[in-house]
Design an enzyme around this catalytic site. Structure first.
Site, PDB file in Angstrom:
ATOM      1  N   ARG A 211       0.859  -1.191   0.000  1.00 51.53           N
ATOM      2  CA  ARG A 211       0.000   0.000   0.000  1.00 51.53           C
ATOM      3  C   ARG A 211       0.897   1.243   0.000  1.00 51.53           C
ATOM      4  O   ARG A 211       1.972   1.236   0.593  1.00 51.53           O
ATOM      5  CB  ARG A 211      -0.900   0.041   1.247  1.00 51.53           C
ATOM      6  CG  ARG A 211      -2.127  -0.827   1.168  1.00 51.53           C
ATOM      7  CD  ARG A 211      -3.185  -0.259   0.217  1.00 51.53           C
ATOM      8  NE  ARG A 211      -4.379  -1.084   0.161  1.00 51.53           N
ATOM      9  CZ  ARG A 211      -4.615  -2.027  -0.763  1.00 51.53           C
ATOM     10  NH1 ARG A 211      -3.740  -2.284  -1.693  1.00 51.53           N
ATOM     11  NH2 ARG A 211      -5.758  -2.710  -0.756  1.00 51.53           N
ATOM     12  N   HIS A 259      -1.118   0.680  -9.686  1.00 45.71           N
ATOM     13  CA  HIS A 259      -1.829  -0.228  -8.766  1.00 45.71           C
ATOM     14  C   HIS A 259      -2.464  -1.403  -9.528  1.00 45.71           C
ATOM     15  O   HIS A 259      -3.668  -1.628  -9.471  1.00 45.71           O
ATOM     16  CB  HIS A 259      -2.916   0.522  -7.975  1.00 45.71           C
ATOM     17  CG  HIS A 259      -3.315  -0.232  -6.738  1.00 45.71           C
ATOM     18  ND1 HIS A 259      -3.707   0.387  -5.583  1.00 45.71           N
ATOM     19  CD2 HIS A 259      -3.389  -1.564  -6.469  1.00 45.71           C
ATOM     20  CE1 HIS A 259      -3.996  -0.524  -4.666  1.00 45.71           C
ATOM     21  NE2 HIS A 259      -3.816  -1.717  -5.189  1.00 45.71           N
TER      22      HIS A 259
HETATM   23  P1  NDP Z   1      -2.115 -11.325   4.287  1.00 44.35           P
HETATM   24  O1  NDP Z   1      -3.070 -10.810   5.284  1.00 44.35           O
HETATM   25  O2  NDP Z   1      -2.264 -12.732   3.805  1.00 44.35           O
HETATM   26  O3  NDP Z   1      -0.625 -11.179   4.871  1.00 44.35           O
HETATM   27  C1  NDP Z   1      -0.176 -10.029   5.487  1.00 44.35           C
HETATM   28  C2  NDP Z   1       1.280 -10.230   5.912  1.00 44.35           C
HETATM   29  O4  NDP Z   1       1.758  -9.015   6.477  1.00 44.35           O
HETATM   30  C3  NDP Z   1       1.434 -11.317   6.954  1.00 44.35           C
HETATM   31  O5  NDP Z   1       2.626 -12.049   6.736  1.00 44.35           O
HETATM   32  C4  NDP Z   1       1.530 -10.502   8.251  1.00 44.35           C
HETATM   33  O6  NDP Z   1       2.260 -11.135   9.295  1.00 44.35           O
HETATM   34  C5  NDP Z   1       2.296  -9.301   7.768  1.00 44.35           C
HETATM   35  N1  NDP Z   1       2.094  -8.171   8.677  1.00 44.35           N
HETATM   36  C6  NDP Z   1       0.932  -7.520   8.961  1.00 44.35           C
HETATM   37  N2  NDP Z   1       1.136  -6.554   9.875  1.00 44.35           N
HETATM   38  C7  NDP Z   1       2.460  -6.600  10.175  1.00 44.35           C
HETATM   39  C8  NDP Z   1       3.276  -5.860  11.072  1.00 44.35           C
HETATM   40  N3  NDP Z   1       2.784  -4.885  11.835  1.00 44.35           N
HETATM   41  N4  NDP Z   1       4.590  -6.174  11.139  1.00 44.35           N
HETATM   42  C9  NDP Z   1       5.107  -7.182  10.370  1.00 44.35           C
HETATM   43  N5  NDP Z   1       4.374  -7.930   9.510  1.00 44.35           N
HETATM   44  C10 NDP Z   1       3.065  -7.628   9.409  1.00 44.35           C
HETATM   45  O7  NDP Z   1      -2.136 -10.313   3.075  1.00 44.35           O
HETATM   46  P2  NDP Z   1      -1.890 -10.597   1.519  1.00 44.35           P
HETATM   47  O8  NDP Z   1      -0.568 -11.249   1.348  1.00 44.35           O
HETATM   48  O9  NDP Z   1      -3.063 -11.216   0.905  1.00 44.35           O
HETATM   49  O10 NDP Z   1      -1.859  -9.082   0.964  1.00 44.35           O
HETATM   50  C11 NDP Z   1      -0.939  -8.150   1.479  1.00 44.35           C
HETATM   51  C12 NDP Z   1      -1.302  -6.769   1.005  1.00 44.35           C
HETATM   52  O11 NDP Z   1      -1.055  -6.632  -0.395  1.00 44.35           O
HETATM   53  C13 NDP Z   1      -2.770  -6.391   1.127  1.00 44.35           C
HETATM   54  O12 NDP Z   1      -3.101  -6.053   2.442  1.00 44.35           O
HETATM   55  C14 NDP Z   1      -2.861  -5.211   0.184  1.00 44.35           C
HETATM   56  O13 NDP Z   1      -2.549  -4.033   0.884  1.00 44.35           O
HETATM   57  C15 NDP Z   1      -1.770  -5.498  -0.839  1.00 44.35           C
HETATM   58  N6  NDP Z   1      -2.323  -5.752  -2.166  1.00 44.35           N
HETATM   59  C16 NDP Z   1      -1.806  -5.080  -3.239  1.00 44.35           C
HETATM   60  C17 NDP Z   1      -2.287  -5.312  -4.504  1.00 44.35           C
HETATM   61  C18 NDP Z   1      -1.686  -4.669  -5.698  1.00 44.35           C
HETATM   62  O14 NDP Z   1      -2.147  -4.901  -6.815  1.00 44.35           O
HETATM   63  N7  NDP Z   1      -0.650  -3.869  -5.537  1.00 44.35           N
HETATM   64  C19 NDP Z   1      -3.400  -6.241  -4.744  1.00 44.35           C
HETATM   65  C20 NDP Z   1      -3.815  -6.933  -3.570  1.00 44.35           C
HETATM   66  C21 NDP Z   1      -3.308  -6.671  -2.329  1.00 44.35           C
HETATM   67  P3  NDP Z   1       1.760 -12.551   9.908  1.00 44.35           P
HETATM   68  O15 NDP Z   1       2.093 -13.580   8.845  1.00 44.35           O
HETATM   69  O16 NDP Z   1       2.600 -12.717  11.095  1.00 44.35           O
HETATM   70  O17 NDP Z   1       0.285 -12.414  10.145  1.00 44.35           O
END
Ligand code: NDP
Length: 296
Positions: A211, A259
């Site tokens: 993001r 995006h």
């Molecule tokens: P998930 O919810 O599956 O995974 C999120 C990951 O981020 C997890 O590994 C989580 O850790 C980690 N995380 C969250 N908060 C923290 C923190 N405070 N510190 C360290 N690690 C953290 O999400 P997705 O993989 O499905 O998607 C990730 C993001 O990609 C979405 O939220 C969206 O913003 C973005 N996105 C972008 C797109 C694009 O086209 N550019 C399209 C779709 C999504 P843990 O494993 O420990 O829970």
């Protein structure tokens, strides 16, 4: 059971067709036809809200969504496939110096550059979830030295794990290429700031497809302008569409896409919604729910 559909990027008909094919008994109504958006909280029988794109940040910040209502995330295998292809492309484009070759071709220059062995390229993937995990595994398959940073730690074989705030600095200091696929939450807002860029090795490359809010954009520009960072590939921005006068448009060290790193069709995206409708009707717990406290 009635489904209220507020289509995003894809035309509504794609969703209608996918639901009609996979759950013909479901009545799908299109959002503008169900009254004022502000009325949403007043639908007394609303069971859950399902995201049809990844990233729960906007929905969680929407005051119209009652706090008790479960939010279900989007699970779409195509999104992981397209995201990992975009990430691998950006990594390889940088690692194999494709911009140099494009310039050489334009100048009719035959100039073979030495290739750093992938095992000597340290890549740090921030966020090892559905999308980040897929990208990290793909990079591992290409022979890169991959580490991951997450909140609770992952279990991806072959990937060095760094966890939480304490793990951030050591993770950054070993990342020649940083790939950010984090969600935007109160804890990740501005995580890529001047301190983070300074912690990266000199000559590091930054890729952000999580993001826009993860990055302090002025700090990124300063780190590029100072020569500390070699470049950046960005798919997401704090303001989208990127304003016409934004300095990133013309920055020589920035490669950008609008995006569009990860996309998926309605055909697959409806599956998790249908499974949750089935669970709702059977009184079973929902799957793929968003953790409101964690913000993703
Ligand atoms: P998930 O919810 O599956 O995974 C999120 C990951 O981020 C997890 O590994 C989580 O850790 C980690 N995380 C969250 N908060 C923290 C923190 N405070 N510190 C360290 N690690 C953290 O999400 P997705 O993989 O499905 O998607 C990730 C993001 O990609 C979405 O939220 C969206 O913003 C973005 N996105 C972008 C797109 C694009 O086209 N550019 C399209 C779709 C999504 P843990 O494993 O420990 O829970």
């Amino acid at each position: 059971m009635i489904l209220l559909l507020k289509p995003g990027r894809l035309p509504a008909q794609h969703w209608i067709d996918a639901f009609a094919a996979k759950m013909p008994e479901l009545e799908v109504r299109l959002w503008p036809d169900v009254g004022d958006r502000a009325e949403v909280a007043r639908f007394p029988n609303l069971k859950f809200v399902a995201l049809i794109a990844a990233g729960a940040d906007r929905l969680l910040a929407d005051p119209d969504i009652p706090p008790h209502l479960p939010i279900v995330r989007s699970i779409n295998p195509e999104m992981a496939l397209t995201m990992k292809a975009w990430v691998v492309y950006q990594v390889v484009r940088h690692h194999r110096e494709m911009a140099r070759y494009e310039a050489d071709q334009a100048a009719h220059r035959w100039n073979r550059l030495a290739v750093v062995p992938p095992r000597e390229v340290r890549i740090g993937v921030m966020g090892l979830g559905v999308l980040g995990g897929a990208a990290a595994r793909a990079l591992l398959d290409f022979g890169f030295d991959v580490a991951g940073w997450s909140r609770r730690g992952g279990s991806i074989e072959g990937i060095e794990d760094f966890i939480g705030p304490d793990g951030l600095r050591p993770f950054l200091t070993r990342s020649d290429i940083l790939v950010s696929i984090l969600p935007f939450t109160k804890d990740t807002e501005g995580v890529l700031d001047a301190d983070a860029f300074a912690a990266l090795p000199k000559g590091a490359y930054v890729i952000n497809c999580g993001r826009g809010e993860l990055v302090v954009e002025e700090d990124l520009k300063a780190a590029l302008d100072s020569g500390h960072l070699l470049g950046a590939a960005l798919d997401v921005f704090r303001t989208e569409p990127l304003p016409d006068d934004h300095p990133f448009w013309e920055h020589p060290l920035i490669t950008m896409t609008p995006h569009n790193a990860s996309t998926g069709s309605a055909w697959h995206a409806v599956d998790v919604v249908i499974e949750n409708i089935r669970r709702c009707q059977a009184g079973e717990p929902l799957i793929a729910t968003v953790d409101r406290a964690a913000g993703y």
